[in-house]
Enzyme design. Structure first.
Site, PDB file in Angstrom:
ATOM      1  CB  CYS A 157      -0.932  -0.031   1.186  1.00 32.88           C
ATOM      2  SG  CYS A 157      -1.824  -1.588   1.233  1.00 32.88           S
TER       3      CYS A 157
ATOM      4  CG  HIS B  38      -1.506   4.536   5.307  1.00 30.09           C
ATOM      5  ND1 HIS B  38      -1.453   4.418   3.938  1.00 30.09           N
ATOM      6  CD2 HIS B  38      -1.634   3.256   5.780  1.00 30.09           C
ATOM      7  CE1 HIS B  38      -1.522   3.144   3.595  1.00 30.09           C
ATOM      8  NE2 HIS B  38      -1.643   2.421   4.693  1.00 30.09           N
TER       9      HIS B  38
ATOM     10  CG  HIS C 277      -6.302   0.551   1.836  1.00 23.36           C
ATOM     11  ND1 HIS C 277      -5.412   1.199   0.996  1.00 23.36           N
ATOM     12  CD2 HIS C 277      -5.543   0.026   2.833  1.00 23.36           C
ATOM     13  CE1 HIS C 277      -4.191   1.051   1.449  1.00 23.36           C
ATOM     14  NE2 HIS C 277      -4.235   0.349   2.575  1.00 23.36           N
TER      15      HIS C 277
END
Lengths: 618, 382
Positions: free
Chosen positions: B141, B272, B309
């Site tokens: 990620c 994040h 996400h």
């Protein structure tokens, strides 16, 4: 483009399948357990790998071998400089089995039937990150899936990370593993490719900057350079420049070419002067796909170990619609000589040097040996200052061909740590160094810190005094009162700037931006350390007490107008303490006039050495 | 050397241009929908932030992330006044899951997927020319922020004049399943930094930016949109999936050091913020520790509350949104944030409605599985 740091290989690791042919180029003792997940598990010793997939175990095993080969710890707690080691791993098929297994379970049963322990393995970068966790490597961590050039791309990316100052060392690991589903996938992609020829393999190399390798005393296998990429169709344009003329224009370069089997014959036939020696490593090891670039690096090390006069050009890629990537490996002649023989005027073979271990530190004396008449010529000894190397004298040399030149190198060049001052005082280091010379030099030219150290030496022991002395940018204060807190804070606060000036001035092609200069300067300052720097302070504190009232030797003090460390006024005052002293300030220079205005500095040196007597010139 | 972004493209479940994605974020519009690519009965979690572009509804197809990647690269080049294929350039693609979805569809439905579609090289070369240097960085990620950092190094070292940095990810059945399997509860939505958050939900997206030296942009009369001051990187070397305070702090400190800035200079943090118990707790703790000493508070926004996400694309999506925030003087709120996780008073989590504030310097966090962290610092072009 001039590279400030070259990148070298200092460790290799290889895990082959048992069925790979035996060949010295893959290393006599490389491991043969790539098909044996359980054996790999045992090799890795520690617990916690039960849920790791085969690709990760294979990567860990090759990585471990490379770290051990480079003399680095394999236990995270023992990794003293974990933030100085990064990882780039490459694989295309690594975790494909996990993905297919998971999706099959969901399809045939339900998500509740999948194992949550497979979660980390579903992220392709698990190989790179597990290596970091397992061996405590905390700098950047990157995973590449870039087709057949993955391995070579990973090496290039690792070199870049080191050059960009992100880390000192990079561990590069390539892994491919094949299960039934993967082979079926390959077959479905291209029916002409024999999926059975793809083998499980793990390969690793440890790369570091030559600076770091020398500093850490690592064994250096070879240098890596010149990454070239193109489509397979354009490969001849890239490779022609090597084979036609050699990369440095030397026609007699010996080459071996590690080439991928599948490279288009048509493209290759257009390459002029192909080396006769060509090796397809995959015909020995089996089809290695994304690992090939790293396998070639390991084989290049093995080749250069026995045939150091060769350059190894490796080319990977060209299958599955991929481009090609070439890397050049060569024995690092220059580096070895830099360690044991200085780089002077580019004609390395014309110089010889002698290294003496003094109190555990190396002191090195270099001298021209080509000239049989050198004994007839006046001799000049050059001594570098703090956090400098003897390359600072290089620009002067061509103006001083009529003289017999000698160069000394002392531990304050900083690569061996900060505690050399605990062993000997600066003047004692100088005395031991000068003792290495077969006869006393006619002239001594000393820069910066070494200029002061030399004054301390001759004031204590007149027997070493040469006929003439040149002090370039020495430090001086006339009275003790002048050395107060503001002077101290000036030197502390501007030290980094001074190092940066030296880095900048030596970066001839101006390829570093200021960010990089600062990063490199900080590294140099770190290495010299507070203890090393304090030796400078001590010598500055002694300067008001220098007494040369009855000293007859001519002394010339040189500095630059914009020298922030050794100001012209202080240099002029210093010249006045010698009965035969005088000073000259170069308008266009800072702390390094011998680099900035070498011709004029050489003129001053020649004038002094030719002058009979300087008395009265003051 | 000043390095800047001269063009950007973006595609998410809530829009297909920097302007409209940003506007939707400011209007609290979420892309969360019922899943349409997989058989619902096989899963417990029934929703995701998908890009709704399948040709036949309910029928998944291969090659979607590649399609988005090419689209955002074209948009970014157009925005930067560059013609695809007109000059040689390097391309770095950051992704978490590559075309794994196509591999899954090859496996279950015999849809098309070749070895060369496991990375994006062939597809990008088809768009930009066969000599284009393409690298696929698979760093979970944090992948596209790593791409931005590596591109910054390439330009600083003089290796390249123009680097296109991109990120893209589509949801894979295996990752969707494993993430759901690892979470004991079923989240109703992704709610970053919310005390009652229940976990992460995947999203789909892509973004691309054109990076070049300011002098290079000036020479071809292109206008810099934002400066990239620097990108910090680190690895926790701690745990495969759990975040680590020290590793994240190292990446942020490295970013500040490389950008010659301090916590006092940062006006906006694009967090994040994944809505998992562990990430948000650790990230809030790190930010509280590091920014504690600063004067005045710093705006924090977590857009995964509306985009989901987006895995490897998420870092660069944050970069593009930070660029819009600088341009408009607005910070998008964090949707679903009611009761803020306990942390320091210096952090101003933007919620409910956009915050109007001038952003000079922004920090974009991205942390990935394996403990890989990459933090970017952007500066407004004056």
């Amino acid at each position: 483009m001039k590279k400030l740091e070259s990148i070298v290989i200092t460790g290799i690791g290889l895990e082959l399948p048992a069925r790979a042919s035996s060949h010295w180029i893959l290393g006599e003792d490389s491991a043969r357990d790539a098909d044996e997940p359980q054996v790999l598990l045992k090799k890795l010793k520690r617990r916690g790998l039960k849920y790791k997939d085969h690709a990760t175990r294979l990567g860990l095993s090759a990585a471990q071998a490379a770290l051990q080969d480079a003399g680095l710890p394999i236990i995270p707690e023992e990794q003293k400089n974990g933030t100085g080691i990064g990882v780039i791993a490459a694989s295309n098929f690594g975790n494909i089995a996990t993905i297919l297994k998971t999706v099959n379970t969901i399809q045939t049963e339900h998500v509740n039937a999948v194992s949550p322990m497979d979660l980390p393995n579903a992220s392709s970068n698990v190989i790179a990150s597990t290596i970091a966790i397992w061996y405590g490597l905390k700098a950047l961590n990157v995973f590449l899936c870039n087709g057949a050039t993955s391995g070579a791309d990973a090496i290039q990316m690792a070199c870049r990370a080191i050059r960009a100052g992100r880390t000192e060392k990079m561990l590069v690991v390539g892994v491919e593993v094949y299960e039934e589903a993967t082979r079926k996938f390959i077959k479905d992609s291209d029916a002409n490719i024999d999926a059975a020829s793809f083998v499980n393999i793990g390969a690793a190399v440890l790369l570091e900057s030559s600076e770091s390798a020398i500093e850490n005393g690592s064994k250096i296998y070879c240098e890596v350079e010149n990454c070239l990429k193109s489509s397979p169709e354009k490969i001849q344009e890239n490779l022609n420049q090597y084979f036609k003329e050699g990369d440095s224009g030397e026609k007699d370069d010996k080459f071996v070419w590690f080439r991928p089997e599948r490279l288009l014959q048509e493209s290759i036939s257009r390459i002029e002067g192909l080396p006769q020696e060509q090796i397809d490593l995959e015909s020995i090891a089996g089809e290695t796909f994304g690992v090939l670039g790293i396998l070639q690096a390991v084989a290049a090390v093995n080749w250069i170990k026995t045939k150091s006069d060769y350059k190894v050009l490796s080319t990977s890629g060209g299958i599955f619609n991929g481009n090609v990537c070439s890397l050049l490996y060569r024995h690092c002649d220059k580096l070895v000589k830099r360690q044991h023989q200085p780089l002077l005027s580019g004609n390395l073979h014309e110089w010889e040097s002698r290294v003496e271990k003094i109190n555990g530190y190396e002191v090195e004396l270099a001298h021209s040996k080509k000239d049989p008449d050198s004994k007839e010529k006046p001799s000049i000894l050059f001594i570098h200052g703090m956090v400098e190397d003897w390359d600072i004298w290089e620009p002067l040399q061509k103006y001083l061909e009529d003289y017999d030149l000698w160069f000394l190198k002392f531990p304050w060049e900083s690569s061996r740590g900060q505690f050399w001052g605990k062993e000997l005082s600066p003047e004692s280091w100088l005395r031991d160094g000068i003792d290495l010379m077969p006869r006393k030099p006619n002239m001594v030219v000393a820069h910066s810190f070494a200029a002061n150290a030399f004054l301390e030496l001759v004031s204590a022991d007149n027997s070493v005094t040469p006929e003439k002395i040149v002090l370039i940018s020495p430090f001086f204060r006339k009275t003790r009162d002048e050395i107060d807190w503001s002077v101290l804070s000036h030197y502390v606060n501007h030290f980094l700037e001074l190092i940066q000036e030296s880095v900048q001035i030596r970066d001839v092609s101006r390829r570093l931006d200021s960010e990089m200069e600062i990063a490199i300067s900080e590294k140099i300052r770190e290495r010299l350390g507070v203890y090393g720097w304090t030796e400078f302070l001590k010598i500055l504190l002694l300067s008001p007490d220098l007494n040369f009232d009855s000293f007859e030797t001519p002394v010339l003090v040189l500095t630059g107008e914009s020298d922030i460390a050794s100001r012209p006024i202080n240099c002029e005052e210093l010249a006045q303490i010698f009965p035969s002293g005088r000073a000259h300030v170069f308008k266009e220079s800072g702390h390094f006039c011998m680099i900035e205005e070498p011709r004029k500095v050489a003129e001053k040196i020649i004038n002094l050495i030719k002058s009979e007597n300087l008395v009265g010139l003051k | 050397m000043t390095i800047c972004i001269t063009g950007a493209g973006i595609l998410t479940s809530i829009g297909d241009s920097p302007e409209n994605v940003f506007e939707n974020l400011c209007n609290n519009i979420s892309g969360l929908k019922s899943i349409s690519g997989f058989t619902k009965e096989k899963f417990n979690l029934q929703s995701a932030y998908e890009i709704d572009d399948r040709k036949t509804e309910g029928k998944d197809e291969s090659g979607r992330s590649t399609r988005w990647l090419l689209r955002v690269i074209e948009d970014a080049l157009k925005n930067a006044s560059l013609e695809p294929g007109s000059r040689k350039m390097s391309v770095l693609v950051g992704t978490g899951l590559r075309e794994h979805r196509s591999l899954e569809l090859w496996n279950t439905e015999k849809q098309k997927c070749d070895v060369d579609s496991l990375d994006y090289g062939s597809a990008v070369r088809e768009l930009l020319g066969s000599e284009t240097d393409v690298t696929t960085i698979v760093n979970a990620c944090a992948a596209s922020n790593f791409g931005l950092g590596i591109a910054h190094d390439m330009i600083s070292l003089g290796e390249a004049d123009i680097v296109v940095v991109a990120g893209c990810d589509s949801i894979t059945e295996s990752m969707f399943g494993l993430l759901g399997r690892a979470n004991p509860v079923i989240p109703e939505a992704l709610r970053p930094f919310e005390k009652n958050r229940k976990g992460v939900i995947m999203g789909e997206g892509a973004a691309a930016v054109v990076l070049e030296r300011q002098s290079h942009a000036d020479a071809r009369n292109a206008s810099p949109i934002v400066k990239v001051r620097g990108v910090g990187m680190s690895c926790d070397a701690y745990h495969e999936t759990a975040p680590d305070i020290d590793g994240i702090k190292n990446a942020i400190s490295d970013a500040h050091k490389r950008s010659s800035c301090s916590v006092d200079d940062i006006d906006l943090i694009m967090a994040h913020g994944t809505g998992t118990i562990a990430n948000d707790m650790v990230e809030a703790q790190v930010l509280a520790d590091l920014f504690e000493s600063r004067t005045g508070n710093v705006a924090v926004s977590a857009i995964k509350s509306m985009t989901g996400h987006t895995s490897g694309a998420s870092g660069l999506i944050g970069v593009v949104i930070a660029m819009e925030a600088m341009r408009t003087g607005k910070v998008p709120p964090t949707l679903g944030l009611e009761d803020v996780i306990e942390s320091a008073s210096c952090l101003n989590f933007v919620k409910d409605e956009p915050l109007e504030v001038e952003i000079r310097i922004a920090q974009i966090n991205a942390f990935g599985f394996g403990g890989v962290n990459a933090v970017a610092i952007l500066e407004q072009v004056s």
